[in-house]
Design an enzyme around this catalytic site. Structure first.
Site, short mmCIF file in Angstrom:
data_model
loop_
_atom_site.label_atom_id
_atom_site.label_comp_id
_atom_site.label_asym_id
_atom_site.label_seq_id
_atom_site.Cartn_x
_atom_site.Cartn_y
_atom_site.Cartn_z
N ASN A 7 -4.28 12.87 -38.41
CA ASN A 7 -3.74 14.03 -37.71
C ASN A 7 -4.44 14.07 -36.36
OD1 ASN A 7 -2.88 16.51 -36.83
ND2 ASN A 7 -3.62 17.66 -38.60
N ARG A 90 0.59 12.37 -38.86
CA ARG A 90 1.27 13.65 -38.66
C ARG A 90 1.76 13.69 -37.21
NH1 ARG A 90 -1.24 19.73 -39.00
NH2 ARG A 90 0.75 20.74 -38.72
N HIS A 180 5.29 23.49 -38.99
CA HIS A 180 4.62 23.54 -40.30
C HIS A 180 5.56 23.01 -41.39
CE1 HIS A 180 2.24 27.22 -38.72
NE2 HIS A 180 1.43 26.17 -38.69
N ASN A 210 -4.21 29.95 -38.66
CA ASN A 210 -4.38 30.28 -37.25
C ASN A 210 -3.02 30.31 -36.56
OD1 ASN A 210 -7.19 30.67 -36.93
ND2 ASN A 210 -7.45 28.48 -37.31
N ARG A 240 -1.61 33.53 -30.60
CA ARG A 240 -0.23 33.43 -30.11
C ARG A 240 0.53 34.73 -30.34
NH1 ARG A 240 1.21 27.88 -33.15
NH2 ARG A 240 -1.02 27.57 -33.52
N GLU A 382 -0.78 19.28 -46.85
CA GLU A 382 0.07 18.49 -45.96
C GLU A 382 -0.32 17.01 -46.00
OE1 GLU A 382 -1.07 21.70 -43.35
OE2 GLU A 382 0.74 21.34 -42.20
P1 ADP Z 1 -5.18 26.42 -39.41
O1 ADP Z 1 -3.87 27.06 -39.06
O2 ADP Z 1 -6.04 26.17 -38.21
O3 ADP Z 1 -5.07 25.26 -40.37
P2 ADP Z 1 -6.19 27.89 -41.70
O4 ADP Z 1 -4.96 27.67 -42.51
O5 ADP Z 1 -7.46 27.26 -42.14
O6 ADP Z 1 -5.98 27.57 -40.17
O7 ADP Z 1 -6.41 29.48 -41.62
C1 ADP Z 1 -7.43 30.05 -40.86
C2 ADP Z 1 -7.33 31.56 -40.97
O8 ADP Z 1 -7.52 31.93 -42.36
C3 ADP Z 1 -8.39 32.29 -40.17
O9 ADP Z 1 -7.80 33.38 -39.45
C4 ADP Z 1 -9.32 32.84 -41.25
O10 ADP Z 1 -9.95 34.04 -40.88
C5 ADP Z 1 -8.33 33.08 -42.37
N1 ADP Z 1 -9.02 33.26 -43.65
C6 ADP Z 1 -9.74 32.38 -44.36
N2 ADP Z 1 -10.30 32.97 -45.45
C7 ADP Z 1 -9.89 34.27 -45.43
C8 ADP Z 1 -10.10 35.41 -46.26
N3 ADP Z 1 -10.84 35.34 -47.34
N4 ADP Z 1 -9.50 36.57 -45.91
C9 ADP Z 1 -8.76 36.66 -44.81
N5 ADP Z 1 -8.51 35.63 -43.99
C10 ADP Z 1 -9.07 34.46 -44.28
#
Ligand code: ADP
Length: 396
Positions: A7, A90, A180, A210, A240, A382
């Site tokens: 990736n 990816r 996604h 994110n 965003r 993924e």
């Molecule tokens: P990406 O899109 O970069 O792959 P992720 O899927 O890892 O990101 O998601 C990251 C987000 O998940 C962050 O905003 C983080 O705060 C949130 N997150 C992770 N654990 C928790 C939790 N226990 N409660 C709320 N949000 C969470």
């Protein structure tokens, strides 16, 4: 068979080596700061963790470091790079050309680079990374491209054409693409396996990280999705904006004398959770601050939950029913509070959350509802899907 999943970003290269006999991750890691320095973090299935600073002038040196990590020293998991049967990449954007995962040829790399208008931040470095990978592994190691946009190519025209002059679709391919796709495909496929059927199912998958997107999937095929021409449309995300009234943008541009690239920066990097709260782009920070009474942090949490609820309702209407809602991604898998608020008030649609169970689920595959319309947490994977596609294509 061992497959390396890549990736690549403009300055990073994430990797996973997956043994397809049993589908185990043997090792994974990330090369960061490519072109401006260099750091590789590498971890193995048996718990070894390595972090080394190293100069990566280009992706090529990063690939060489990945091979070194996999084949030598403490983090070694294979004896020789020849044990890697194929490489799955990816890719962000496949335009309307790549509707399924595809074996990489020089022409495919050229096309991926040529879609730079559609994926300016991702496609060019991904094409560069593929070339670097070919240089390091040689052209005899087959490579497969797995596109974030492919899964959404089944959307009907009425879901992907925007209400602007049609000539811009013809001239510049401006339309909804959706992103996604590999995650939405993975969790919907898992749901199909768990229920033992795909035909006749109507589900909404919520990938919330994110970046976030929501997809309507009927009979295993994408019918509509919240992200659009770029990964900016839909619900608010870490930084965003999600969808806004388009005239707001021309208004701000005129008032603040902002150029198109500054506007893009504002919408992509300064908006969403960060822009609304003025505090953080991280959902956990916002939840904590909201609990402490921070109004704008709570507002950001309220907005995203409200928007997700609206998407679920509108997609149920679009599909003419709803069998399940699936939560995935860092927020979707971990935030019981968000899931509860999203589902609250949807009892009229047959959604009844098991609140106690919901509170206890963090990143596990679980049915968390008792009503007619199911609610699931299904952790996304993924990389595994990229590896499976790669295996399937090279075995054809
Ligand atoms: P990406 O899109 O970069 O792959 P992720 O899927 O890892 O990101 O998601 C990251 C987000 O998940 C962050 O905003 C983080 O705060 C949130 N997150 C992770 N654990 C928790 C939790 N226990 N409660 C709320 N949000 C969470």
């Amino acid at each position: 068979m061992k497959i390396l999943v890549i990736n690549a970003g403009s300055s990073s290269l994430k990797y996973q080596l997956i043994d397809m006999d049993g589908e185990h991750v043997l090792a994974k890691g990330n090369c960061e700061r490519i072109g401006v320095g260099g750091l590789i973090t590498h971890s193995t299935a048996d718990g070894k963790k390595i972090k080394i600073e190293r100069e990566f002038p280009s992706h090529k040196e990063a690939f060489l470091a990945v091979i070194e990590m996999l084949t030598t020293g403490e983090g070694k998991v294979i004896n020789d790079m020849k044990e890697i049967s194929a490489i799955g990449h990816r890719v962000l954007h496949g335009s309307e050309v790549y509707k399924v995962s595809t074996k990489i040829t020089d022409k495919v790399i050229e096309d991926i680079a040529a879609f730079k208008d559609l994926g300016p931040l991702h496609n060019p470095p991904q094409a560069v990374a593929m070339k670097a990978c070919q240089e390091v592994f040689g052209k005899d190691t087959p490579m497969v491209a797995v596109f974030d946009t492919s899964f959404h190519q089944t959307m009907p025209e009425k879901a992907y054409i925007f209400g602007i002059p049609y000539e811009y679709y013809e001239k510049y391919h401006i339309r909804r693409y959706g992103f996604h796709g590999t995650s939405h495909r993975y969790v919907s496929m898992r749901y199909g396996q768990l229920k033992g059927k795909v035909e006749g199912t109507k589900i909404v998958t919520c990938h919330l990280g994110n970046g976030s997107s929501i997809t309507a999937i009927k009979d295993g095929k994408c019918m509509d999705t919240s992200m659009g021409f770029t990964p900016l449309d839909g619900i608010i995300m870490g930084t965003r904006s999600g969808g806004v009234d388009p005239s707001v943008l021309t208004f701000i541009a005129e008032k603040e004398n902002i150029s198109p690239s500054e506007m893009s920066d504002l919408l992509n990097k300064k908006s969403g959770f960060l822009g609304i709260s003025g505090l953080s782009s991280d959902a956990r920070d916002l939840v904590n601050a909201a609990h402490e009474g921070h109004h704008r942090a709570k507002l950001a949490c309220d907005i995203v939950r409200y928007q997700i609820k609206k998407y679920i309702g509108s997609y149920a209407a679009a599909m003419g029913g709803l069998d399940a809602v699936i939560f995935t991604g860092g927020i979707g898998e971990n935030s019981g509070e968000l899931r509860e608020e999203v589902c609250e008030g949807l009892e009229f649609m047959g959604i009844e959350l098991d609140k106690e169970l919901n509170d206890s689920i963090h990143g596990e595959e679980k049915l968390i509802s008792t009503g007619k319309t199911e609610v699931w947490v299904i952790p996304t994977n993924e990389e595994l899907l990229i590896a499976r596609d790669t295996k399937e294509i090279i075995e054809q």
